[in-house]
Design an enzyme around this catalytic site. Sequence first.
Site, PDB file in Angstrom:
ATOM      1  N   LYS A  45      10.199   1.034   5.432  1.00  0.00           N
ATOM      2  CA  LYS A  45      10.721   1.124   4.061  1.00  0.00           C
ATOM      3  C   LYS A  45       9.730   1.930   3.225  1.00  0.00           C
ATOM      4  O   LYS A  45       8.506   1.725   3.325  1.00  0.00           O
ATOM      5  CB  LYS A  45      10.874  -0.281   3.489  1.00  0.00           C
ATOM      6  N   SER A  94      17.298  -4.373  -1.630  1.00  0.00           N
ATOM      7  CA  SER A  94      16.785  -3.051  -1.811  1.00  0.00           C
ATOM      8  C   SER A  94      16.422  -2.349  -0.496  1.00  0.00           C
ATOM      9  O   SER A  94      16.228  -1.139  -0.494  1.00  0.00           O
ATOM     10  CB  SER A  94      15.549  -3.082  -2.720  1.00  0.00           C
ATOM     11  N   SER A 148      15.867  -8.973  -0.624  1.00  0.00           N
ATOM     12  CA  SER A 148      15.980  -7.568  -0.253  1.00  0.00           C
ATOM     13  C   SER A 148      15.908  -7.229   1.220  1.00  0.00           C
ATOM     14  O   SER A 148      16.145  -6.084   1.585  1.00  0.00           O
ATOM     15  CB  SER A 148      14.921  -6.757  -1.005  1.00  0.00           C
TER      16      SER A 148
END
Lengths: 489, 476, 88
Positions: A82, A157, A181
């Site tokens: 990420k 996210s 997330s």
Amino acid sequence: MINDITSMEALRLARKIKDKELSVIEVLRTQLNAVYEREPLYNSYITIMEDEAYRQAKFVQQRIDTGGLADSPLAGVLVAIKDNICTKSVRTTCASKMLEEFIPSYDATVIERLKEAGVILIGKVNLDEFAMGGTTTSSYFGATKNPWNVKHVPGGSSGGSASVVAAEEAYISLGSDTGGSIRQPASFCGVVGIKPTYGTVSRYGLIPFAPSLDQIGPIGRCVSDCVAMLEVISGHDPKDSTSIRKKNYSYREALVDDIKGMRIGIPKLYLDEGLDDDVHKKFTEVVKTYKGLGADVEFFDMNVLRYSPQAYFVISCAEATSSLSRFDGLKYGYGIEEYEGIQELYIKSRSEAFGDEVKRRIMLGAFTQSPGKYEDYYNKARKIRRLIYQAYEEAFEKYDVLLSPEQIKTAPPLNYKVNDPKEKHQSEMLNASVNLAGLPAVCLPCGQDRNGLPIGIQLIAKQFGEKNIIRAAYAFEQTRPYERPSILT
Amino acid sequence: MKEYELDIGLEVHVELSTASKIFCACSTKFSLEANSSCCPVCTGMPGTLPVLNKKAVEYGVAVGLALNCTITRDTMFDRKNYYYPDLPKAYQISQLYYPLAQKGKVIINESGQEKIIRIHELHLEEDAGRLLHDWEKDKTYIDYNRAGIPLIEIVTEADMHSADEVLAFLDKLKSILQYLGVSDCKMEEGSIRVDLNLSVREAGAITLGTRTEMKNINSFKAIARAIESESARQIEILRNGGQVALETRRWDDVSNESIRMRAKENIEDYRYFPDPDIPPLIISSDWIDEIKARLPEFRDEKIFRFQRDYDISLYDAEVLTSSKKIADIFEETAKLCHMPKEVSNWLMVEGMRIIRANEMDVWDIDFNPDNLAKLILMVDKGQINRTIAKEVFEEIFLKNIDPEVYVNKHGLGIISDDKILGSAALRVINNNPKSVSDYKQGKAKALGYLMGQTMKELNGRADPSLVRKILLELLQ
Amino acid sequence: MHINKDNFTYIANAVKLSFTDKDEKQITKELNKMLEYIDTMKELDTSNVKPLTHVLPQTNVFREDEVICYDTSGQLNSEIDKIKVLRD
């Protein structure tokens, strides 16, 4: 379009590499081909680290050939990161204009651990800007599409982290979870995600959203892969004062297909209102399955959780405001060239480089700690946090794990605007309380809705109770086949 | 005309002399090369985290104990959020809600009166970087070497009513901090910084007036000037029927006046909240006891004890305790040679002279007491005379040489051989017939001259009284 | 109304953000809606409850006072033109 190599489970791949059936370079080449082919559809990657990956691959192959990495079950596996986790010499953007060209001179601790274990970084993946959001549509680099249906969001996210795994553009990925997330996108993309107990994985190098809530965790196609990854990234880090030191990190011991007598509690409020019909139907089947496996399943009241979204918003936004203060256009990141005086530099740089959602949360966060508001908002939220913490402690005296649907519905369409605040907040209600109490949670798929979009379930354990949720997840996982997005079949 | 009284409180920032910074492992040593002692943590790079330096906490507790404070058992760090270019994270890690120590006191002695100055609280925080202005190019640069250096902030109550009381307090505070060894307290170098909080009220009134905060005071002399200027300014305003504004002012020592910097911030403007990156601290009573046991004897106690144990005067005791180094050297040397009066004499007369002549700081003195003890014994045994001894003492004081080695190397031992003394005296007498006849005519000064010349012949290495005796014999 | 023109300006300045009039109106609306929802926290009785910041019981995490040099790689842009730092 199924590619035998790219669709493999990570652990199986690593074994084939160790057994010399596959070479690391071969796998990398195949995987990269798939990535380039699929990226125009999904837009999961912000940065593809092709050159760097080939370098790492050569090095890892060498280590394997000379007998090294024998104790590393994921050596040679390709992993996506990420893009809020710092990677040395590779740009780390947080999906924001503010850090579009930021290249850290240091690796996050988790990245150091990955490299040591012979895991290969294939690229940095998309997220909501600064990890704030549940759709990945706030990314400066454009929205990521759900591999199950490109007209829908992958969640957020960690949308990019979940979609690359589902689309078989990487074997495992690392995401971060502040209020759901990792879990929510894993659920929307039909893959497995683990949010570890707070303090288990070092936060050094994770660009923070809310420091008292953030944790890095793995997303993979099966529980075993995620557990193997969890073992690699867990551990005490002297550079992170909030990281803990455990004696035992062998989570793999919990990969046992036996949950007879396990006490499973289901907080009633999650089934109250707003739950999508298909989700409800599937969840009912899940409960039946668990009972069939020999677990004691019970519904119970846990009403204080109704207030977890409010507490979560206040605390996460207040911490975020402070975390993002350092992006001032002066030291690194986006900074305007022409200005009169330092105030203009600050204000213009930040206003131009932050997206709307980020700005909204910064404003909200500042409000909750502003003169006269601290007691009623920030302190009140932290008091509710303690009540939630205590409620979970009480619950885990009676139950080994808690079970819930991961989301009240499946992945919404890309342009979906939530109008009913209650609906918006129910997502947080299911997830954020786990972060508020610092607990571990696993999310895994349990089927699809009538439109073919994945549905997920969430298992929660007490602090450092990962083994319980791993066992419960693993046992459930054995009852169903892995399902991949139809576009790949 | 109404009379006014002053109420002055201080916020003193002290840089701690730990080896590394408070939240990272960068060195705290001063360097002229900008940004040579930084890392991603102290420059606020994204994703970095603070880790607390244990020694900084120990120093903080030690200072708290030395100032008679109550140590806060459950203490933690808070973020103070504001924007300034020298603040890399746009927040300073400090303490507001549970400061490390509270409610202490310092006793000062001003014009013969003892007075208590109360300490409101004391806490740990990190220092900011330093801005360097290039006026020519109209650019400002930031040096982060200072960012992250551990600071203790000491906040007093408004218990001081004159510049003298303020200076007496600061003197006492400096002594305590230097005795503890936690800071070198050099105001010109910025390792101790003082902000003044000053208000005035009508003589006899109880309620304090509105205060102003004064920054940028860089020397003790400037403190006195700033107090005078600001109190005069406030009194003038009140006499004219106006109101003193609650503001922060900047002292300009060159123009001898202050200018308004900004309205005084409300503490809530900083949105202080507990730093989630740093777990709370529990200062156990065991740890406090441990630190208490290691506290040194402070100056006041030493002055009392020196007078009692060594039978020296108050004045002498004060000089000998002006720094812990000197006090320790005094005691160690006295223990070794058993002649405290001699040691005291050397330190107070020659020692202080050398300090003044070389513009040294009493805290920079450092030599081995062994060496001074040896010197004193050598003089006592008549191995060298006092004049030579003074030269050797200076070498010990400044360069820590071993006197025995030095004397041997330079051949400075006293000459006691009568023959050599006699022949030198004879030479001088033969070469100075005028002086000899002057002496014979009763001019005592001539003897002094002859003595001087003889000592010169002997390179000063003789006992003057012996020389005198021999000369007198020869002159008969 | 939680957020009005006055405190909006105060907050925006504290966090160094500026908005167009249109955006200001929009954000004010959204934030007020959110705050209305957040206000429901009042429904929960929290008298005698201590606030919670750190979810783990650990305390006293330290490092020893040792120096480790970091090679400063010139990553910082430390030059500011025409700062008028002494003015508000």
